[in-house]
Design an enzyme around this catalytic site. Structure first.
Site, mmCIF file in Angstrom:
data_model
loop_
_atom_site.group_PDB
_atom_site.id
_atom_site.type_symbol
_atom_site.label_atom_id
_atom_site.label_comp_id
_atom_site.label_asym_id
_atom_site.label_seq_id
_atom_site.Cartn_x
_atom_site.Cartn_y
_atom_site.Cartn_z
ATOM 1 N N LYS A 11 0.823 -1.218 0.000
ATOM 2 C CA LYS A 11 0.000 0.000 0.000
ATOM 3 C C LYS A 11 0.861 1.275 0.000
ATOM 4 O O LYS A 11 2.073 1.220 0.262
ATOM 5 C CB LYS A 11 -0.948 -0.048 1.200
ATOM 6 C CG LYS A 11 -1.943 -1.224 1.134
ATOM 7 C CD LYS A 11 -2.948 -1.171 2.274
ATOM 8 C CE LYS A 11 -3.900 -2.353 2.210
ATOM 9 N NZ LYS A 11 -4.962 -2.282 3.249
ATOM 10 N N TYR A 51 -12.450 -2.075 -3.419
ATOM 11 C CA TYR A 51 -12.938 -2.163 -2.038
ATOM 12 C C TYR A 51 -14.456 -1.988 -1.958
ATOM 13 O O TYR A 51 -14.965 -1.539 -0.931
ATOM 14 C CB TYR A 51 -12.229 -1.125 -1.164
ATOM 15 C CG TYR A 51 -10.849 -1.572 -0.676
ATOM 16 C CD1 TYR A 51 -10.692 -2.745 0.066
ATOM 17 C CD2 TYR A 51 -9.718 -0.806 -0.926
ATOM 18 C CE1 TYR A 51 -9.440 -3.154 0.526
ATOM 19 C CE2 TYR A 51 -8.463 -1.206 -0.459
ATOM 20 C CZ TYR A 51 -8.335 -2.382 0.267
ATOM 21 O OH TYR A 51 -7.100 -2.786 0.742
ATOM 22 N N ASN A 114 -2.082 0.107 6.768
ATOM 23 C CA ASN A 114 -1.575 -1.165 7.285
ATOM 24 C C ASN A 114 -0.700 -1.940 6.292
ATOM 25 O O ASN A 114 -0.624 -3.158 6.332
ATOM 26 C CB ASN A 114 -2.723 -2.013 7.842
ATOM 27 C CG ASN A 114 -3.757 -2.349 6.793
ATOM 28 O OD1 ASN A 114 -3.578 -2.028 5.631
ATOM 29 N ND2 ASN A 114 -4.825 -2.999 7.195
ATOM 30 N N HIS A 117 -2.157 -5.518 1.425
ATOM 31 C CA HIS A 117 -3.427 -6.223 1.220
ATOM 32 C C HIS A 117 -3.124 -7.654 0.825
ATOM 33 O O HIS A 117 -2.123 -7.927 0.148
ATOM 34 C CB HIS A 117 -4.229 -5.565 0.081
ATOM 35 C CG HIS A 117 -5.261 -6.486 -0.521
ATOM 36 N ND1 HIS A 117 -6.481 -6.703 0.058
ATOM 37 C CD2 HIS A 117 -5.219 -7.287 -1.626
ATOM 38 C CE1 HIS A 117 -7.158 -7.593 -0.677
ATOM 39 N NE2 HIS A 117 -6.409 -7.959 -1.708
ATOM 40 N N GLU A 128 -9.288 -10.795 -8.296
ATOM 41 C CA GLU A 128 -8.348 -9.688 -8.113
ATOM 42 C C GLU A 128 -7.147 -9.819 -9.060
ATOM 43 O O GLU A 128 -6.699 -8.825 -9.641
ATOM 44 C CB GLU A 128 -7.885 -9.639 -6.643
ATOM 45 C CG GLU A 128 -9.013 -9.241 -5.697
ATOM 46 C CD GLU A 128 -8.633 -9.340 -4.215
ATOM 47 O OE1 GLU A 128 -7.469 -9.657 -3.901
ATOM 48 O OE2 GLU A 128 -9.512 -9.084 -3.373
HETATM 49 P P1 ATP Z 1 -7.173 -5.980 3.056
HETATM 50 O O1 ATP Z 1 -8.536 -6.231 2.430
HETATM 51 O O2 ATP Z 1 -6.596 -4.616 2.728
HETATM 52 O O3 ATP Z 1 -6.231 -7.112 2.804
HETATM 53 P P2 ATP Z 1 -8.139 -6.993 5.552
HETATM 54 O O4 ATP Z 1 -8.763 -8.075 4.730
HETATM 55 O O5 ATP Z 1 -7.224 -7.370 6.685
HETATM 56 O O6 ATP Z 1 -7.331 -5.978 4.648
HETATM 57 P P3 ATP Z 1 -10.660 -5.605 5.547
HETATM 58 O O7 ATP Z 1 -11.657 -5.769 6.646
HETATM 59 O O8 ATP Z 1 -10.916 -6.245 4.222
HETATM 60 O O9 ATP Z 1 -9.243 -6.025 6.146
HETATM 61 O O10 ATP Z 1 -10.467 -4.036 5.338
HETATM 62 C C1 ATP Z 1 -9.910 -3.513 4.147
HETATM 63 C C2 ATP Z 1 -9.006 -2.348 4.508
HETATM 64 O O11 ATP Z 1 -9.807 -1.277 4.996
HETATM 65 C C3 ATP Z 1 -8.005 -2.628 5.637
HETATM 66 O O12 ATP Z 1 -6.847 -3.286 5.239
HETATM 67 C C4 ATP Z 1 -7.717 -1.230 6.116
HETATM 68 O O13 ATP Z 1 -6.799 -0.554 5.234
HETATM 69 C C5 ATP Z 1 -9.098 -0.579 6.021
HETATM 70 N N1 ATP Z 1 -9.853 -0.721 7.269
HETATM 71 C C6 ATP Z 1 -10.459 -1.853 7.750
HETATM 72 N N2 ATP Z 1 -11.062 -1.615 8.920
HETATM 73 C C7 ATP Z 1 -10.843 -0.303 9.199
HETATM 74 C C8 ATP Z 1 -11.218 0.566 10.273
HETATM 75 N N3 ATP Z 1 -11.946 0.127 11.297
HETATM 76 N N4 ATP Z 1 -10.810 1.855 10.212
HETATM 77 C C9 ATP Z 1 -10.076 2.319 9.173
HETATM 78 N N5 ATP Z 1 -9.702 1.562 8.122
HETATM 79 C C10 ATP Z 1 -10.067 0.275 8.136
HETATM 80 MG MG MG Z 2 -9.945 -7.632 3.012
#
Ligand code: ATP
Ligand code: MG
Length: 144
Positions: A11, A51, A114, A117, A128
């Site tokens: 990211k 997303y 974070n 992804h 994807e």
């Molecule tokens: P990713 O899909 O990016 O691999 P993930 O599967 O661990 O991450 P998801 O729940 O799919 O988590 O959330 C997608 C992304 O949205 C997260 O990686 C983060 O960047 C953001 N995100 C998720 N939860 C929060 C939150 N509570 N506050 C802010 N940003 C969030």
């Molecule tokens: Mg995810």
């Protein structure tokens, strides 16, 4: 049988802080083959499409601002059980909850920024990978 590929995004935060190399090293050291790789900047509509499952979440607009704030590295990673093994290597979405030795524990600033992804299912990995890469950009060790 579990699938053999997953899609990763390094990211904008991790790219900006020069963490591409260290993250790719962790990926290779954990037994993943890099089957495709590129540095691109996502448009707003690409990030929103990617997303879309989160479009009603309170953090959606901020997430799209972040994901379009600079270039990202997109890659296809291959290994047996790729989706689950890569999610283990990434660690919890929230770096405060991520285990030692994970990419997010090491490089993520907070739950939004974070670092990486990873796909969450074989079905989404397929979608994807096809969204970001054409067949001439992919070098699989599994699909012949
Ligand atoms: P990713 O899909 O990016 O691999 P993930 O599967 O661990 O991450 P998801 O729940 O799919 O988590 O959330 C997608 C992304 O949205 C997260 O990686 C983060 O960047 C953001 N995100 C998720 N939860 C929060 C939150 N509570 N506050 C802010 N940003 C969030
Ligand atoms: Mg995810």
């Amino acid at each position: 049988m579990a699938g053999t590929k997953t899609l990763t995004i390094i990211k904008p935060d991790a790219v900006r802080y020069e963490h591409i190399g260290p993250i790719l090293t962790m990926i290779n050291s954990s037994g993943f083959h890099i089957a495709a790789l590129k540095l691109i900047r996502l448009s707003r509509s690409e990030a929103e499409h990617f997303y879309v499952v989160h479009k009603n979440k309170p953090f959606f607009n901020s997430l799209i601002d972040f994901m379009t704030s600079g270039p990202v590295v997109i890659g296809i990673l291959e290994k047996e059980n790729a989706v689950a093994d890569y999610r283990k290597l990434m660690g919890n979405t929230d770096p405060l909850k991520a285990e030692e030795g994970t990419i997010r524990k090491k490089f993520a600033a907070n739950i939004e920024r974070n670092a990486v992804h990873g796909s969450d299912s074989d079905e989404n990995a397929e979608k994807e990978c096809n969204f970001f890469f054409s067949c001439i950009e992919r070098f699989s060790v599994f699909d012949k």
